[in-house]
Design a protein around this motif. Sequence first.
Motif, PDB file in Angstrom:
ATOM      1  N   LEU A   1       0.849  -1.060  -0.060  1.00 17.12           N
ATOM      2  CA  LEU A   1       0.091   0.157  -0.027  1.00 17.12           C
ATOM      3  C   LEU A   1       0.869   1.364  -0.003  1.00 17.12           C
ATOM      4  O   LEU A   1       0.318   2.389  -0.403  1.00 17.12           O
ATOM      5  CB  LEU A   1      -0.895  -0.011   1.194  1.00 17.12           C
ATOM      6  N   LEU A   2       2.270   1.039   0.303  1.00 16.12           N
ATOM      7  CA  LEU A   2       2.868   2.252   0.385  1.00 16.12           C
ATOM      8  C   LEU A   2       3.772   2.792  -0.949  1.00 16.12           C
ATOM      9  O   LEU A   2       4.006   3.872  -0.812  1.00 16.12           O
ATOM     10  CB  LEU A   2       4.109   1.942   1.290  1.00 16.12           C
ATOM     11  N   CYS A   3       3.306   2.181  -1.987  1.00 19.58           N
ATOM     12  CA  CYS A   3       3.711   2.513  -3.017  1.00 19.58           C
ATOM     13  C   CYS A   3       2.577   2.264  -4.277  1.00 19.58           C
ATOM     14  O   CYS A   3       1.894   3.183  -4.699  1.00 19.58           O
ATOM     15  CB  CYS A   3       5.225   2.198  -3.707  1.00 19.58           C
ATOM     16  N   ALA A   4       2.335   1.102  -4.348  1.00 22.81           N
ATOM     17  CA  ALA A   4       1.409   0.624  -5.434  1.00 22.81           C
ATOM     18  C   ALA A   4      -0.106   1.199  -4.906  1.00 22.81           C
ATOM     19  O   ALA A   4      -0.844   1.706  -5.790  1.00 22.81           O
ATOM     20  CB  ALA A   4       1.167  -0.914  -5.554  1.00 22.81           C
ATOM     21  N   GLY A   5      -0.258   0.820  -3.598  1.00 19.11           N
ATOM     22  CA  GLY A   5      -1.744   1.549  -3.047  1.00 19.11           C
ATOM     23  C   GLY A   5      -1.821   2.991  -3.155  1.00 19.11           C
ATOM     24  O   GLY A   5      -2.795   3.250  -3.500  1.00 19.11           O
TER      25      GLY A   5
ATOM     26  N   ALA B   1     -18.424   2.325 -26.358  1.00 14.65           N
ATOM     27  CA  ALA B   1     -19.353   1.468 -26.093  1.00 14.65           C
ATOM     28  C   ALA B   1     -20.343   1.609 -24.922  1.00 14.65           C
ATOM     29  O   ALA B   1     -21.442   1.521 -24.826  1.00 14.65           O
ATOM     30  CB  ALA B   1     -19.579   0.401 -26.689  1.00 14.65           C
ATOM     31  N   LEU B   2     -19.359   1.682 -23.896  1.00 15.40           N
ATOM     32  CA  LEU B   2     -19.954   1.691 -22.516  1.00 15.40           C
ATOM     33  C   LEU B   2     -20.317   3.188 -21.968  1.00 15.40           C
ATOM     34  O   LEU B   2     -20.747   3.649 -20.893  1.00 15.40           O
ATOM     35  CB  LEU B   2     -19.005   1.262 -21.536  1.00 15.40           C
ATOM     36  N   GLY B   3     -19.787   4.197 -23.070  1.00 18.64           N
ATOM     37  CA  GLY B   3     -20.237   5.456 -22.783  1.00 18.64           C
ATOM     38  C   GLY B   3     -19.002   6.263 -22.610  1.00 18.64           C
ATOM     39  O   GLY B   3     -19.125   7.764 -22.500  1.00 18.64           O
ATOM     40  N   GLY B   4     -17.826   5.829 -22.555  1.00 22.66           N
ATOM     41  CA  GLY B   4     -16.692   6.641 -22.534  1.00 22.66           C
ATOM     42  C   GLY B   4     -16.382   6.765 -21.213  1.00 22.66           C
ATOM     43  O   GLY B   4     -17.051   7.195 -20.338  1.00 22.66           O
ATOM     44  N   ALA B   5     -14.921   6.943 -20.919  1.00 18.60           N
ATOM     45  CA  ALA B   5     -14.627   7.068 -19.525  1.00 18.60           C
ATOM     46  C   ALA B   5     -14.217   8.272 -19.004  1.00 18.60           C
ATOM     47  O   ALA B   5     -13.611   9.092 -19.958  1.00 18.60           O
ATOM     48  CB  ALA B   5     -13.261   5.989 -19.289  1.00 18.60           C
ATOM     49  N   LYS B   6     -14.728   8.974 -17.994  1.00 20.42           N
ATOM     50  CA  LYS B   6     -14.331  10.105 -17.421  1.00 20.42           C
ATOM     51  C   LYS B   6     -12.719  10.071 -16.883  1.00 20.42           C
ATOM     52  O   LYS B   6     -11.953  11.187 -16.931  1.00 20.42           O
ATOM     53  CB  LYS B   6     -15.115  10.266 -15.875  1.00 20.42           C
ATOM     54  N   VAL B   7     -12.222   8.639 -16.507  1.00 18.53           N
ATOM     55  CA  VAL B   7     -10.885   8.691 -15.910  1.00 18.53           C
ATOM     56  C   VAL B   7     -10.202   7.196 -16.825  1.00 18.53           C
ATOM     57  O   VAL B   7     -11.105   6.336 -16.564  1.00 18.53           O
ATOM     58  CB  VAL B   7     -10.802   8.733 -14.638  1.00 18.53           C
ATOM     59  N   ILE B   8      -9.275   7.287 -17.346  1.00 17.74           N
ATOM     60  CA  ILE B   8      -8.665   6.203 -17.276  1.00 17.74           C
ATOM     61  C   ILE B   8      -7.134   5.965 -16.700  1.00 17.74           C
ATOM     62  O   ILE B   8      -6.493   7.166 -17.019  1.00 17.74           O
ATOM     63  CB  ILE B   8      -8.042   5.849 -18.784  1.00 17.74           C
ATOM     64  N   LEU B   9      -7.195   5.146 -15.649  1.00 13.25           N
ATOM     65  CA  LEU B   9      -5.940   5.062 -14.873  1.00 13.25           C
ATOM     66  C   LEU B   9      -5.105   4.085 -15.506  1.00 13.25           C
ATOM     67  O   LEU B   9      -5.331   2.829 -15.617  1.00 13.25           O
ATOM     68  CB  LEU B   9      -6.545   4.696 -13.419  1.00 13.25           C
ATOM     69  N   ALA B  10      -3.902   4.649 -16.160  1.00  7.39           N
ATOM     70  CA  ALA B  10      -3.084   3.660 -16.917  1.00  7.39           C
ATOM     71  C   ALA B  10      -2.143   3.202 -16.054  1.00  7.39           C
ATOM     72  O   ALA B  10      -1.267   3.881 -15.656  1.00  7.39           O
ATOM     73  CB  ALA B  10      -2.548   4.639 -18.094  1.00  7.39           C
ATOM     74  N   THR B  11      -2.068   1.902 -15.529  1.00  5.89           N
ATOM     75  CA  THR B  11      -1.201   1.052 -14.590  1.00  5.89           C
ATOM     76  C   THR B  11      -0.404   0.390 -15.169  1.00  5.89           C
ATOM     77  O   THR B  11       0.732   0.032 -14.516  1.00  5.89           O
ATOM     78  CB  THR B  11      -2.145   0.422 -13.449  1.00  5.89           C
ATOM     79  N   ALA B  12      -0.517   0.013 -16.392  1.00  2.00           N
ATOM     80  CA  ALA B  12       0.404  -0.918 -17.069  1.00  2.00           C
ATOM     81  C   ALA B  12       1.545  -0.085 -17.700  1.00  2.00           C
ATOM     82  O   ALA B  12       1.288   0.951 -18.310  1.00  2.00           O
ATOM     83  CB  ALA B  12      -0.676  -1.632 -18.459  1.00  2.00           C
ATOM     84  N   SER B  13       2.754  -0.629 -17.488  1.00  3.75           N
ATOM     85  CA  SER B  13       3.823   0.249 -18.086  1.00  3.75           C
ATOM     86  C   SER B  13       4.058  -0.245 -19.539  1.00  3.75           C
ATOM     87  O   SER B  13       5.251  -0.581 -19.961  1.00  3.75           O
ATOM     88  CB  SER B  13       5.228   0.080 -17.354  1.00  3.75           C
TER      89      SER B  13
ATOM     90  N   GLY C   1      -2.598  -5.600 -12.742  1.00  3.24           N
ATOM     91  CA  GLY C   1      -1.174  -6.210 -12.247  1.00  3.24           C
ATOM     92  C   GLY C   1      -1.053  -5.880 -10.871  1.00  3.24           C
ATOM     93  O   GLY C   1      -2.110  -5.325 -10.020  1.00  3.24           O
ATOM     94  N   GLY C   2       0.350  -5.420 -10.187  1.00  3.51           N
ATOM     95  CA  GLY C   2       0.487  -4.988  -9.031  1.00  3.51           C
ATOM     96  C   GLY C   2       0.002  -3.799  -8.759  1.00  3.51           C
ATOM     97  O   GLY C   2      -0.711  -3.467  -7.528  1.00  3.51           O
ATOM     98  N   LEU C   3      -0.271  -2.778  -9.566  1.00  6.12           N
ATOM     99  CA  LEU C   3      -1.097  -1.509  -9.303  1.00  6.12           C
ATOM    100  C   LEU C   3      -2.574  -1.632  -9.654  1.00  6.12           C
ATOM    101  O   LEU C   3      -3.308  -1.214  -8.797  1.00  6.12           O
ATOM    102  CB  LEU C   3      -0.661  -0.341 -10.069  1.00  6.12           C
TER     103      LEU C   3
END
Lengths: 34, 307
Positions: B148-152, B228-240, B176-178
């Motif tokens: 939780l100290l970095c990924a979290g 198709a789901l309506g479009g995302a307000k936010v995409i959190l890109a966790t994959a490097s 993945g991890g994040l």
Amino acid sequence: MIETFPLEKAEEGYRKMMSNKARFRIVLTMGTPV
Amino acid sequence: MSTKYKAVEVTRPGVFTLTERPLTDPPAGQVRLRVEACGVCHSDSGTVDAVLPGITYPRVPGHEVVGKIDALGQGVSGWKIGQRVGVGFLGGHCGQCQSCRRGDFVNCTNQPISGAHFDGGYAEVMMAFPNGLVAIPEGLSSVEAAPLLCAGITTFNALRRSGAIPGDLVAILGIGGLGHLGVQFASHMGFKVVAVARGAEKEQLAKKLGAHHYIDSNAGDPAAALKALGGAKVILATASDSKAMSAIMGGLATRGRMIVVGAGAEAIQVSPFQLLFSSVGVEGALTGSPLIMRTRLASVSSKASNQ
């Protein structure tokens, strides 16, 4: 979803993480009670 | 108490060495920790492969560290021997630069990175700076607290500051991890959560963690599927994976944001047309301050959110 490795196997844990095989977080433990 | 401790050093790029080091007193202004647990994070590669600027060897990696304070250096106040604490990616802000003077400690320009600019938590003992510490609440084991100290904190803080409100569609790119933490936080924050990953393998798990929808990015155009789901307000890109980030940009709703937390060196491809015709943006988010970590940890201490 945490897999623990002893400190001595840190490299093995690191390589597993880098090869995208960690499911999902690897944590090293130091032999002290956690 | 032993006068030596074990540490895993990177002695040159890509080479790990298990060593024994003499136990020393903490320098003035630092505390000494008996490490109990340390998460293994993708950004440890910044140290292992000398990707981060300013790396010298030997260096002990590790920036998801939980341990107990066993000695206080001269001048340290506010922390006690025996107290269980955590250390994250950012080692401790300077308090003097422009960012610090604005209260933006995360962007301190003099801040050392744990396990990169000073020795980290792949060891039985670590020295740490008091203003980088976070107290670990009771009820959370050291093994549970470490990631939780970095990924979290990275995924939590990025979502917290994203501008999304309950009910908004939020996509987590990469499970993945994040990402596996991001899905859980996003779900608990009341967002409509879309997990996006390669292949069908992670669908069941993502849904168990709280995702409402799953997009297999191998099965078609992930941007179209998100639209198709309506479009995302936010995409959190966790994959490097910068290519995956480029491929999903088109799935943003108008005024949506892609927030990048997965670390990669390749360029993200986005056209001015994409940005301006729907007023979307791409931004980065770096971890969080110790206070935010404390908030996060306290909120999960009664339930194991990464179990």
